[in-house]
Design an enzyme around this catalytic site. Structure first.
Site: not given
Length: 138
Positions: A15-16
């Protein structure tokens, strides 16, 4: 004895924050179950597509301890804690291959089900025999 399954962490799974997205751990567990059932004739595909027997989840618990990142390899040690008439409880101890750090523990209860009817069925004898090999000591 545990069934051991290893897989790389792919870029699309982070993810980020650059760590594996929490829900992907369940994908890893499912990958491990497919590999475990490969020991049956025809494997998981035959079990589900021909024999019409699925193993849908009815309960999940996950404890996260450390992150996995792109480029890591996850090692899943799969054990069976309980085999009932129509249900099975799996435990997945997930570690990072490079350093052996525990990253997560997953408990999953599945029900053996006739896929076409979405109804519980008894754990098939050959499935029970296979899973018994991976039972944890009481």
């Amino acid at each position: 004895m545990a069934f051991r399954f290893e897989r790389p962490v792919r870029f699309a799974e982070v993810d980020a924050a650059r760590i594996v997205f929490f829900a992907r751990y369940l994908d890893y567990c499912h990958d491990a179950i497919e590999a475990l059932f490969a020991e049956l004739p025809g494997g998981y595909a035959h079990l589900t597509m021909v024999r019409d027997v699925g193993v849908p989840s009815v309960h999940l618990e996950v404890d996260y301890r450390a992150p996995l990142r792109f480029g890591d390899a996850a090692v899943l040690d799969v054990t069976v804690e309980r085999i009932g008439t129509t249900s099975v409880t799996f435990r997945y101890d997930i570690t990072r291959k490079a350093d052996g750090v525990p990253v997560a523990t997953v408990r999953q209860v599945v029900v053996t089900a006739r896929i076409s009817a979405i109804e519980a069925v008894a754990v098939p004898d050959d499935v029970r025999a296979l899973l018994t090999r991976y039972m944890t000591a009481p």
